[in-house]
Design a protein around this motif. Structure first.
Motif, PDB file in Angstrom:
ATOM      1  N   THR A  22      38.078  -4.385  81.419  1.00  0.00           N
ATOM      2  CA  THR A  22      38.119  -4.276  79.961  1.00  0.00           C
ATOM      3  C   THR A  22      39.565  -4.194  79.461  1.00  0.00           C
ATOM      4  O   THR A  22      39.957  -4.929  78.550  1.00  0.00           O
ATOM      5  CB  THR A  22      37.330  -3.037  79.496  1.00  0.00           C
ATOM      6  OG1 THR A  22      35.996  -3.147  79.968  1.00  0.00           O
ATOM      7  CG2 THR A  22      37.337  -2.919  77.989  1.00  0.00           C
ATOM      8  N   LEU A  46      41.835  -6.956  77.227  1.00  0.00           N
ATOM      9  CA  LEU A  46      42.566  -6.608  76.002  1.00  0.00           C
ATOM     10  C   LEU A  46      44.046  -6.922  76.142  1.00  0.00           C
ATOM     11  O   LEU A  46      44.675  -7.472  75.225  1.00  0.00           O
ATOM     12  CB  LEU A  46      42.363  -5.133  75.663  1.00  0.00           C
ATOM     13  CG  LEU A  46      40.955  -4.724  75.259  1.00  0.00           C
ATOM     14  CD1 LEU A  46      40.838  -3.217  75.151  1.00  0.00           C
ATOM     15  CD2 LEU A  46      40.551  -5.380  73.955  1.00  0.00           C
ATOM     16  N   LEU A 106      27.315 -11.636  71.739  1.00  0.00           N
ATOM     17  CA  LEU A 106      26.986 -10.241  71.455  1.00  0.00           C
ATOM     18  C   LEU A 106      25.581 -10.077  70.878  1.00  0.00           C
ATOM     19  O   LEU A 106      24.835  -9.181  71.320  1.00  0.00           O
ATOM     20  CB  LEU A 106      28.039  -9.622  70.538  1.00  0.00           C
ATOM     21  CG  LEU A 106      28.075  -8.104  70.507  1.00  0.00           C
ATOM     22  CD1 LEU A 106      28.227  -7.509  71.892  1.00  0.00           C
ATOM     23  CD2 LEU A 106      29.200  -7.625  69.609  1.00  0.00           C
ATOM     24  N   SER A 148      31.742   1.323  66.814  1.00  0.00           N
ATOM     25  CA  SER A 148      32.739   0.320  67.180  1.00  0.00           C
ATOM     26  C   SER A 148      32.452  -0.396  68.499  1.00  0.00           C
ATOM     27  O   SER A 148      32.604  -1.608  68.581  1.00  0.00           O
ATOM     28  CB  SER A 148      34.122   0.958  67.218  1.00  0.00           C
ATOM     29  OG  SER A 148      34.126   2.023  68.144  1.00  0.00           O
ATOM     30  N   ASN A 149      32.058   0.306  69.522  1.00  0.00           N
ATOM     31  CA  ASN A 149      31.940  -0.331  70.840  1.00  0.00           C
ATOM     32  C   ASN A 149      30.707   0.094  71.627  1.00  0.00           C
ATOM     33  O   ASN A 149      30.751   0.181  72.851  1.00  0.00           O
ATOM     34  CB  ASN A 149      33.191  -0.032  71.675  1.00  0.00           C
ATOM     35  CG  ASN A 149      34.377  -0.812  71.195  1.00  0.00           C
ATOM     36  OD1 ASN A 149      34.279  -2.008  70.968  1.00  0.00           O
ATOM     37  ND2 ASN A 149      35.492  -0.140  71.016  1.00  0.00           N
ATOM     38  N   ASP A 150      29.617   0.332  70.950  1.00  0.00           N
ATOM     39  CA  ASP A 150      28.396   0.739  71.654  1.00  0.00           C
ATOM     40  C   ASP A 150      27.967  -0.299  72.678  1.00  0.00           C
ATOM     41  O   ASP A 150      27.554   0.043  73.775  1.00  0.00           O
ATOM     42  CB  ASP A 150      27.254   0.964  70.664  1.00  0.00           C
ATOM     43  CG  ASP A 150      27.401   2.258  69.894  1.00  0.00           C
ATOM     44  OD1 ASP A 150      28.259   3.071  70.277  1.00  0.00           O
ATOM     45  OD2 ASP A 150      26.665   2.450  68.924  1.00  0.00           O
ATOM     46  N   ALA A 198      29.829  -3.508  73.428  1.00  0.00           N
ATOM     47  CA  ALA A 198      30.897  -4.212  74.137  1.00  0.00           C
ATOM     48  C   ALA A 198      31.486  -3.403  75.283  1.00  0.00           C
ATOM     49  O   ALA A 198      31.807  -3.951  76.332  1.00  0.00           O
ATOM     50  CB  ALA A 198      31.997  -4.608  73.154  1.00  0.00           C
ATOM     51  N   ILE A 199      31.617  -2.118  75.112  1.00  0.00           N
ATOM     52  CA  ILE A 199      32.166  -1.271  76.179  1.00  0.00           C
ATOM     53  C   ILE A 199      31.102  -0.330  76.737  1.00  0.00           C
ATOM     54  O   ILE A 199      31.088  -0.038  77.931  1.00  0.00           O
ATOM     55  CB  ILE A 199      33.389  -0.480  75.671  1.00  0.00           C
ATOM     56  CG1 ILE A 199      34.509  -1.457  75.339  1.00  0.00           C
ATOM     57  CG2 ILE A 199      33.853   0.531  76.703  1.00  0.00           C
ATOM     58  CD1 ILE A 199      35.738  -0.832  74.754  1.00  0.00           C
TER      59      ILE A 199
END
Length: 144
Positions: free
Chosen positions: A12, A16, A47, A113-115, A117-118
């Motif tokens: 991850t 980035l 997504l 924000s990132n439930d 994706a991360i």
């Protein structure tokens, strides 16, 4: 599990960093529209399909709804604090409608924000697929 977590976090953070370096050194220029196709694919195809798969395959009957409630109460508390801070911070500079809009956006961005994706890769690294239902339930309860 910790080695798996370290590997997921490395992937991850590397992704980035690669994106940052690519833009920073001019390999990709967002102003020219270089990222338009990638953004479309991620936001409109990948997504949403991931979200659908997780929600559709989640076994919600086996979840401990106390855990889901605790997570959502925490998210609600963060949302309320972010909303109030944002609303009060723009008190004199903007009209009431603009302050409400800004506060709502900031509140939402602090809680959702990132439930997927991360969150999904981290949970899979630590627990396998058996815990993905909690992400599905949290998103379903708090973001709908």
């Amino acid at each position: 599990p910790l080695v798996n977590l370290a590997y997921v976090l490395l992937k991850t953070c590397s992704s980035l960093a690669l994106g940052f370096v690519s833009v920073r050194f001019g390999l990709v220029d967002p102003k020219r529209g270089d990222l338009r196709a990638l953004s479309f694919y991620i936001a409109r195809v990948a997504l949403p399909l991931l979200v659908f798969k997780v929600i559709a395959t989640a076994d919600l009957a086996t979840l401990d709804w106390g855990v889901v409630a605790a997570c959502n109460i925490g998210k609600l508390a963060v949302f309320v604090v972010s909303f109030l801070c944002s609303y009060l911070a723009y008190k004199r500079r903007r009209g009431k409608g603009q302050r409400l809009l800004t506060a709502t956006i900031f509140g939402f961005l602090t809680t959702a924000s990132n439930d997927f994706a991360i969150g999904i890769p981290v949970l899979q690294a630590l627990y396998g697929d058996k815990m993905l239902g909690y992400i599905a339930a949290n998103v379903f309860v708090f973001q709908t």
